[in-house]
Design a protein around this motif. Structure first.
Motif, PDB file in Angstrom:
ATOM      1  N   SER A 159      44.284  11.136  44.805  1.00  0.00           N
ATOM      2  CA  SER A 159      43.198  10.830  43.867  1.00  0.00           C
ATOM      3  C   SER A 159      43.003   9.319  43.735  1.00  0.00           C
ATOM      4  O   SER A 159      43.940   8.528  43.909  1.00  0.00           O
ATOM      5  CB  SER A 159      43.504  11.419  42.487  1.00  0.00           C
ATOM      6  OG  SER A 159      43.648  12.819  42.561  1.00  0.00           O
ATOM      7  N   ALA A 163      36.611   7.556  41.189  1.00  0.00           N
ATOM      8  CA  ALA A 163      35.664   8.097  42.162  1.00  0.00           C
ATOM      9  C   ALA A 163      36.045   9.457  42.726  1.00  0.00           C
ATOM     10  O   ALA A 163      35.169  10.236  43.126  1.00  0.00           O
ATOM     11  CB  ALA A 163      35.480   7.102  43.315  1.00  0.00           C
ATOM     12  N   TYR A 164      37.329   9.758  42.781  1.00  0.00           N
ATOM     13  CA  TYR A 164      37.763  10.986  43.452  1.00  0.00           C
ATOM     14  C   TYR A 164      38.952  11.576  42.719  1.00  0.00           C
ATOM     15  O   TYR A 164      39.945  10.880  42.450  1.00  0.00           O
ATOM     16  CB  TYR A 164      38.136  10.697  44.910  1.00  0.00           C
ATOM     17  CG  TYR A 164      38.755  11.862  45.644  1.00  0.00           C
ATOM     18  CD1 TYR A 164      37.984  12.928  46.077  1.00  0.00           C
ATOM     19  CD2 TYR A 164      40.134  11.887  45.892  1.00  0.00           C
ATOM     20  CE1 TYR A 164      38.563  14.005  46.747  1.00  0.00           C
ATOM     21  CE2 TYR A 164      40.721  12.947  46.571  1.00  0.00           C
ATOM     22  CZ  TYR A 164      39.930  14.007  46.996  1.00  0.00           C
ATOM     23  OH  TYR A 164      40.505  15.062  47.649  1.00  0.00           O
ATOM     24  N   GLN A 185      31.514  19.354  32.784  1.00  0.00           N
ATOM     25  CA  GLN A 185      30.667  18.157  32.820  1.00  0.00           C
ATOM     26  C   GLN A 185      29.934  18.095  31.483  1.00  0.00           C
ATOM     27  O   GLN A 185      28.917  18.757  31.271  1.00  0.00           O
ATOM     28  CB  GLN A 185      29.661  18.238  33.977  1.00  0.00           C
ATOM     29  CG  GLN A 185      28.721  17.055  34.081  1.00  0.00           C
ATOM     30  CD  GLN A 185      29.293  15.913  34.887  1.00  0.00           C
ATOM     31  OE1 GLN A 185      29.921  16.126  35.935  1.00  0.00           O
ATOM     32  NE2 GLN A 185      29.099  14.696  34.421  1.00  0.00           N
ATOM     33  N   ARG A 192      31.489  22.346  36.670  1.00  0.00           N
ATOM     34  CA  ARG A 192      31.372  21.949  38.074  1.00  0.00           C
ATOM     35  C   ARG A 192      32.539  22.542  38.861  1.00  0.00           C
ATOM     36  O   ARG A 192      33.697  22.431  38.473  1.00  0.00           O
ATOM     37  CB  ARG A 192      31.392  20.423  38.194  1.00  0.00           C
ATOM     38  CG  ARG A 192      30.166  19.746  37.611  1.00  0.00           C
ATOM     39  CD  ARG A 192      30.258  18.238  37.788  1.00  0.00           C
ATOM     40  NE  ARG A 192      30.318  17.852  39.191  1.00  0.00           N
ATOM     41  CZ  ARG A 192      30.540  16.598  39.605  1.00  0.00           C
ATOM     42  NH1 ARG A 192      30.743  15.635  38.709  1.00  0.00           N
ATOM     43  NH2 ARG A 192      30.579  16.302  40.891  1.00  0.00           N
ATOM     44  N   PRO A 205      34.616  14.958  44.232  1.00  0.00           N
ATOM     45  CA  PRO A 205      34.159  13.570  44.223  1.00  0.00           C
ATOM     46  C   PRO A 205      33.310  13.303  42.981  1.00  0.00           C
ATOM     47  O   PRO A 205      32.692  14.219  42.438  1.00  0.00           O
ATOM     48  CB  PRO A 205      33.323  13.468  45.496  1.00  0.00           C
ATOM     49  CG  PRO A 205      32.850  14.864  45.756  1.00  0.00           C
ATOM     50  CD  PRO A 205      33.924  15.776  45.243  1.00  0.00           C
ATOM     51  N   SER A 206      33.315  12.067  42.534  1.00  0.00           N
ATOM     52  CA  SER A 206      32.548  11.657  41.352  1.00  0.00           C
ATOM     53  C   SER A 206      32.803  12.595  40.165  1.00  0.00           C
ATOM     54  O   SER A 206      31.873  13.228  39.634  1.00  0.00           O
ATOM     55  CB  SER A 206      31.050  11.623  41.675  1.00  0.00           C
ATOM     56  OG  SER A 206      30.782  10.744  42.746  1.00  0.00           O
ATOM     57  N   SER A 209      33.718  11.813  33.392  1.00  0.00           N
ATOM     58  CA  SER A 209      34.627  10.944  32.658  1.00  0.00           C
ATOM     59  C   SER A 209      35.435  11.798  31.681  1.00  0.00           C
ATOM     60  O   SER A 209      34.984  12.832  31.210  1.00  0.00           O
ATOM     61  CB  SER A 209      33.853   9.864  31.904  1.00  0.00           C
ATOM     62  OG  SER A 209      32.903  10.458  31.029  1.00  0.00           O
TER      63      SER A 209
END
Length: 250
Positions: A159, A163-164, A185, A192, A205-206, A209
């Motif tokens: 990780s 970003a990932y 999300q 997701r 990915p992405s 937060s």
């Protein structure tokens, strides 16, 4: 009142039957087993399930690599009772192992750790068992038990914040396979789906937060359910960190 009581009893009986079906035990199946130091045994030293050091130490190092039972990684974390069939050498108690790797050798389903392989033998007979590169066995799926441990979520070392994100579920009790992982999300108010990267490593990915809430789909013995882990990963997560979910499968 009579009709209501009969309906209630019927419903209760159906629920009991459903629980019985969901937790019914499989019969033993026949196969072969070898051990990790055996000639002709092929395994992945890094651990195909992605557990890393956990995969070598869990269950007092009574672990196994499997071939057919690996099932593209969904078999990782499963527990099995294994016993061999050589008279006067093999114990009827056998050994309980956790699947932590993929491996092939001698047409076997199981490649046991040396420690687990030795426990197939009766007391003081392990040295007589090791010359057999492969032994006939019988095995069945059993519930995993981790007394004192909750489900834990590990941020995989691959990780890279922010970003990932890749995660692994540790200490999955019961007879369940992990078949899907989703993360909430919050800004879009939707779940997701994470992708199975390899073994039992799920990535995205992405990622959103934090703090992060996950939902894990588990399946076993004809039953499927979702288990939610709320705010289990903090906002500033780090690769390699392990987080306690405070929940456990049963």
């Amino acid at each position: 009142m009579g009709f209501a009581a009969k309906s209630y009893c019927s419903l209760l009986c159906m629920l009991v039957l459903l629980i019985t079906i969901c937790y019914s035990q499989e019969d033993y199946a026949s196969s072969k087993a070898t051990y990790s130091g055996s000639p002709g045994c092929f395994e992945r030293p890094s651990g195909a399930c992605g557990y890393g050091e956990f995969g070598r130490k869990v269950n007092n190092a009574n672990v196994a690599g499997v071939s057919m039972l690996y099932r593209n990684g969904s078999g990782c974390g499963g527990c099995y009772h294994v016993r061999c069939k050589i008279p006067k050498i093999c114990s009827t108690d056998g050994v309980r192992v956790v699947v932590t790797d993929y491996g092939e050798g001698h047409g076997t389903d199981f490649i046991l750790s040396d420690r687990a392989y030795s426990k197939l033998a009766v007391p003081n007979a392990a040295l007589e068992l090791f010359p057999y590169d492969a032994v006939d066995i019988e095995y069945k799926r059993i519930p995993c038990r981790y007394p004192g441990y909750n489900l834990k979520l590990k941020v995989h070392e691959q990780s890279s914040f922010p970003a990932y994100l890749a995660v692994i579920i540790l200490y999955q009790a019961g007879v369940y396979d992990i078949t899907a992982v989703e993360v909430w999300q919050a800004d879009d108010l939707e779940w997701r789906c994470m992708k199975r990267s390899f073994g039992t490593v799920w990535d995205l990915p992405s990622p959103p937060s934090g703090p992060l809430t996950f939902k894990v789909q588990v399946s076993g013995n004809g039953c499927t359910k979702w288990v939610q882990m709320t705010n289990v990963v903090p906002n500033k997560w780090k690769a390699g960190d392990v987080y306690d979910t405070t929940i456990q499968l049963s």
